[in-house]
Design an enzyme around this catalytic site. Structure first.
Site, PDB file in Angstrom:
ATOM      1  N   ASN A 132       0.807  -1.237   0.000  1.00 20.85           N
ATOM      2  CA  ASN A 132       0.000   0.000   0.000  1.00 20.85           C
ATOM      3  C   ASN A 132       0.835   1.280   0.000  1.00 20.85           C
ATOM      4  OD1 ASN A 132       0.697  -0.694   2.636  1.00 20.85           O
ATOM      5  ND2 ASN A 132      -1.090   0.307   3.512  1.00 20.85           N
ATOM      6  N   GLU A 191       3.579  -4.174  12.448  1.00 18.64           N
ATOM      7  CA  GLU A 191       2.594  -3.124  12.137  1.00 18.64           C
ATOM      8  C   GLU A 191       1.501  -3.795  11.330  1.00 18.64           C
ATOM      9  OE1 GLU A 191       2.696  -0.007  13.023  1.00 18.64           O
ATOM     10  OE2 GLU A 191       4.807   0.506  13.342  1.00 18.64           O
ATOM     11  N   CYS A 244      -3.547   1.256   6.484  1.00 16.94           N
ATOM     12  CA  CYS A 244      -3.816   0.534   7.729  1.00 16.94           C
ATOM     13  C   CYS A 244      -4.493   1.425   8.757  1.00 16.94           C
ATOM     14  CB  CYS A 244      -2.532  -0.072   8.274  1.00 16.94           C
ATOM     15  SG  CYS A 244      -1.165   1.067   8.246  1.00 16.94           S
ATOM     16  N   GLU A 251       7.087   2.884  14.959  1.00 13.18           N
ATOM     17  CA  GLU A 251       7.993   3.292  13.888  1.00 13.18           C
ATOM     18  C   GLU A 251       7.899   4.797  13.698  1.00 13.18           C
ATOM     19  OE1 GLU A 251       6.686   0.304  10.812  1.00 13.18           O
ATOM     20  OE2 GLU A 251       8.790  -0.256  10.974  1.00 13.18           O
TER      21      GLU A 251
HETATM   22  P1  NAP Z   1       0.362  -9.728   3.610  1.00  9.42           P
HETATM   23  O1  NAP Z   1      -0.008 -11.023   3.005  1.00  9.42           O
HETATM   24  O2  NAP Z   1       0.454  -9.644   5.081  1.00  9.42           O
HETATM   25  O3  NAP Z   1       1.729  -9.272   2.929  1.00  9.42           O
HETATM   26  C1  NAP Z   1       2.607  -8.299   3.444  1.00  9.42           C
HETATM   27  C2  NAP Z   1       4.037  -8.712   3.140  1.00  9.42           C
HETATM   28  O4  NAP Z   1       4.311  -9.960   3.761  1.00  9.42           O
HETATM   29  C3  NAP Z   1       4.319  -8.927   1.662  1.00  9.42           C
HETATM   30  O5  NAP Z   1       5.654  -8.571   1.379  1.00  9.42           O
HETATM   31  C4  NAP Z   1       4.125 -10.422   1.516  1.00  9.42           C
HETATM   32  O6  NAP Z   1       4.782 -10.945   0.387  1.00  9.42           O
HETATM   33  C5  NAP Z   1       4.730 -10.921   2.795  1.00  9.42           C
HETATM   34  N1  NAP Z   1       4.258 -12.236   3.223  1.00  9.42           N
HETATM   35  C6  NAP Z   1       3.132 -12.891   2.837  1.00  9.42           C
HETATM   36  N2  NAP Z   1       3.049 -14.089   3.455  1.00  9.42           N
HETATM   37  C7  NAP Z   1       4.149 -14.208   4.232  1.00  9.42           C
HETATM   38  C8  NAP Z   1       4.639 -15.217   5.114  1.00  9.42           C
HETATM   39  N3  NAP Z   1       3.958 -16.360   5.328  1.00  9.42           N
HETATM   40  N4  NAP Z   1       5.804 -15.008   5.761  1.00  9.42           N
HETATM   41  C9  NAP Z   1       6.485 -13.861   5.583  1.00  9.42           C
HETATM   42  N5  NAP Z   1       6.084 -12.877   4.747  1.00  9.42           N
HETATM   43  C10 NAP Z   1       4.919 -13.042   4.093  1.00  9.42           C
HETATM   44  O7  NAP Z   1      -0.619  -8.630   3.155  1.00  9.42           O
HETATM   45  P2  NAP Z   1      -1.189  -8.474   1.660  1.00  9.42           P
HETATM   46  O8  NAP Z   1      -1.542  -9.811   1.096  1.00  9.42           O
HETATM   47  O9  NAP Z   1      -0.267  -7.631   0.913  1.00  9.42           O
HETATM   48  O10 NAP Z   1      -2.518  -7.691   1.978  1.00  9.42           O
HETATM   49  C11 NAP Z   1      -3.610  -8.388   2.569  1.00  9.42           C
HETATM   50  C12 NAP Z   1      -4.214  -7.593   3.684  1.00  9.42           C
HETATM   51  O11 NAP Z   1      -3.205  -7.110   4.576  1.00  9.42           O
HETATM   52  C13 NAP Z   1      -4.913  -6.331   3.262  1.00  9.42           C
HETATM   53  O12 NAP Z   1      -6.184  -6.584   2.777  1.00  9.42           O
HETATM   54  C14 NAP Z   1      -4.898  -5.556   4.546  1.00  9.42           C
HETATM   55  O13 NAP Z   1      -5.934  -5.977   5.382  1.00  9.42           O
HETATM   56  C15 NAP Z   1      -3.602  -5.921   5.178  1.00  9.42           C
HETATM   57  N6  NAP Z   1      -2.555  -4.906   4.971  1.00  9.42           N
HETATM   58  C16 NAP Z   1      -2.211  -4.125   6.029  1.00  9.42           C
HETATM   59  C17 NAP Z   1      -1.222  -3.175   5.866  1.00  9.42           C
HETATM   60  C18 NAP Z   1      -0.779  -2.293   6.976  1.00  9.42           C
HETATM   61  O14 NAP Z   1      -0.068  -1.329   6.728  1.00  9.42           O
HETATM   62  N7  NAP Z   1      -1.109  -2.573   8.207  1.00  9.42           N
HETATM   63  C19 NAP Z   1      -0.594  -3.030   4.647  1.00  9.42           C
HETATM   64  C20 NAP Z   1      -0.951  -3.855   3.583  1.00  9.42           C
HETATM   65  C21 NAP Z   1      -1.928  -4.801   3.789  1.00  9.42           C
HETATM   66  P3  NAP Z   1       3.980 -11.104  -1.000  1.00  9.42           P
HETATM   67  O15 NAP Z   1       3.687  -9.743  -1.460  1.00  9.42           O
HETATM   68  O16 NAP Z   1       4.951 -11.802  -1.861  1.00  9.42           O
HETATM   69  O17 NAP Z   1       2.747 -11.891  -0.694  1.00  9.42           O
END
Ligand code: NAP
Ligand code: MG
Length: 508
Positions: free
Chosen positions: A169, A267, A301, A479
């Site tokens: 994001n 976070e 977020c 952070e």
């Molecule tokens: P995510 O799956 O948590 O991914 C965030 C990061 O973690 C990405 O670099 C992802 O890599 C990596 N990742 C995924 N699975 C992992 C694992 N098992 N072990 C270690 N790293 C891993 O989030 P997303 O799929 O991008 O987004 C899904 C949801 O997350 C959103 O709908 C939202 O609710 C939430 N989100 C929250 C924030 C925040 O700032 N708090 C930001 C973004 C998203 P890949 O990209 O290669 O999968």
């Protein structure tokens, strides 16, 4: 791996920021992967392929950890005088400033966000490096009160090799939030960017080298989170994990990191309440609530996604809020006048639409938006209308769960105590906002809200220097602030005796 040599390598040559292929960076070199594989990264506003990115294997992640370990254990970065590290951080910021427009453009192309959002986020990323260049100089140890004859001081030592996993994001800003404090503190890092948006984090890593960060201190390995992220989290030679992303992935990381007792900063998600009292400046509250939910197309977020409006002003507020929502422009993200860009992907768009449909099924009313959009010239991109949902109840899925899109659920209230209780009835605790002219009420409510961030009559959640992070299942660690440096350092206590009579506690 051999000891880092003292030979002066040429600084990494800058390249055009827009290109067809982006490499990973390990030990100061742009490299391809062990498997020679790449993956496609897209422009979500058009749905079209944007570039190829080298796809790391676990063998590449291993090399990156080794490079970071080697740089930390034998390299010079952590031993530099702190002013010298600060100078390099300022140089990183200066290079980013000099290439600001290019950085903004690639950020927009890879994320679909609006130009104005990208401009703000790239500028903040620059300021993050400047902030930590200053903050690290003041991040000193202490001298403590101890009995006579004893002398005790503490010093902050870098924690070691940090795996930094970031979301899609805020691709550039999250990379800056992670890299700047870590390298300011003297750590080495391995960055795992989000697979959907790897470009600006790769460019930032290149800029770090151009500015004089030695090889091995900042490495980046784009690749699937479940494979590469996991590998880094479980790696015994990684000392700390800093993660921003979803709460389920955060829990998974916490469990895995516990096996080697890594330091951890998380976070995670949010479902932040936004409370408008009857004495609020209504126009300011409308403008702030609009920005609070629709900024970054709601993919934030700390999005203020639960709106609570006092019954006395509900009609007036909602009329203005809906009217202003209709005035928001969605269109070419590179146009300065565009307010909202696209959604990051087809699957995220479907998640958002699924939440809206579930709210309708549970009896809620969509008063604005609630559907996918087709934008002229961007027909194959992923666009969703800014959406306002009323007639909701506290137990609906769309009210409890993070949607991560341009969707706000609106409820009314009459009583201060009751609305605080409602606001706190969430597993999350990241952001919150209060709109009132009554300073006593603002302070009272701010102190009762269970969230890491409270915005009082204010549309913004943070600047470099203000702590950012959550209560409850929004994670832990802060952070963007001076205290972040505590999370990238270990505190060492040195206790010495200066008396001239030897101490013999056993008396033997
Ligand atoms: P995510 O799956 O948590 O991914 C965030 C990061 O973690 C990405 O670099 C992802 O890599 C990596 N990742 C995924 N699975 C992992 C694992 N098992 N072990 C270690 N790293 C891993 O989030 P997303 O799929 O991008 O987004 C899904 C949801 O997350 C959103 O709908 C939202 O609710 C939430 N989100 C929250 C924030 C925040 O700032 N708090 C930001 C973004 C998203 P890949 O990209 O290669 O999968
Ligand atoms: Mg995911």
């Amino acid at each position: 791996m051999a000891k880092v040599s003292n030979e002066k390598k040429p600084q990494m040559e800058p390249l055009e920021m827009k290109r067809d292929l982006y490499h990973m960076i390990i030990n100061g070199e742009r490299v391809t992967s062990e498997s020679n594989e790449t993956f496609t990264t897209y422009n979500p506003a058009t749905g079209a392929p944007l570039a190829q990115v080298v796809k790391a294997t676990t063998a590449d992640a291993e090399k990156a950890v080794e490079a970071a370990r080697n740089a930390f254990d034998f390299g010079k970065w952590r031993k530099y005088p702190v002013n010298k590290r600060a100078r390099v951080l300022n140089k990183i910021a200066a290079i980013m400033r000099s290439r600001f427009n290019e950085l903004v453009e690639v950020e927009v192309l890879n994320s679909g966000k609006s130009l104005s959002a990208a401009q703000g986020q790239v500028m903040q990323s620059i300021e993050d490096f400047e902030f930590y260049a200053g903050a690290i100089v003041g991040h000193r140890g202490t001298v403590n009160n101890v009995p006579g004859g004893f002398f005790n001081y503490t010093q902050n030592e870098p924690v070691g090799v940090c795996a930094q996993i970031i979301p899609w994001n805020y691709p550039m800003m999250m990379a800056a939030w992670k890299i700047a404090p870590a390298i300011a503190a003297g750590c080495s890092v391995v960055v795992k960017p989000a697979s959907l948006t790897p470009i600006t984090a790769i460019i930032l890593t290149e800029i770090c080298h151009e500015a004089g960060v030695p090889e091995g201190v900042v490495n980046i390995v784009p690749g699937p989170g479940a494979l590469i992220g996991d590998y880094l989290v479980e790696h015994p030679k990684v000392d700390k994990v800093a993660f921003t992303g979803s709460t389920p992935t955060g829990k998974d990381i916490m469990a895995k990191a516990s096996q080697t007792l890594k330091r951890l900063t998380l976070e995670l998600g949010g479902k932040s309440p936004n409370i408008v009292f009857d004495d609020a400046d209504i126009d300011a509250a409308v403008a702030g609530s609009l920005f609070g939910i629709f900024y970054n197309t709601g993919q934030s977020c700390e999005a203020r996604s639960r709106l609570y409006v006092h019954e006395e002003i509900y009609d007036e507020f909602m009329e203005k809020f809906i009217e202003k929502t209709r005035q928001l422009t969605l269109g070419n993200p590179l146009d300065q006048g565009t307010h909202l860009g696209s959604i990051i992907s087809r699957s995220q768009l479907e998640v958002i639409d699924g939440y809206v449909k579930s709210a309708i099924e549970e009896g809620a009313t969509v008063v604005e938006g609630g559907h996918e959009l087709t934008i002229e010239g961007f027909e194959d991109g992923f666009w969703y209308a800014p959406t306002i949902i009323t007639n909701v109840t506290p137990n609906m899925k769309a009210v409890r769960e993070e949607i991560f899109g341009p969707v706000v659920v609106v409820q009314t209230f009459t009583d201060e105590k009751a609305v605080v209780k409602e606001a706190n009835d969430s597993e999350y605790g990241l952001g919150s906002a209060i709109w009132t002219k009554d300073q006593g009420r603002a302070t009272r409510v701010a102190h009762q809200i269970q969230a890491g961030i409270v915005m009082v009559n204010c549309p913004f959640s943070a600047f470099p220097g203000t702590p950012f992070g959550g209560y409850k299942q929004s994670g832990f660690g802060r952070e963007l602030c001076v205290e972040t440096l505590d999370l990238y350092t270990e505190q060492k206590s040195v206790l010495s005796y200066y008396g001239n009579r030897p101490i013999n506690p056993f008396g033997v």
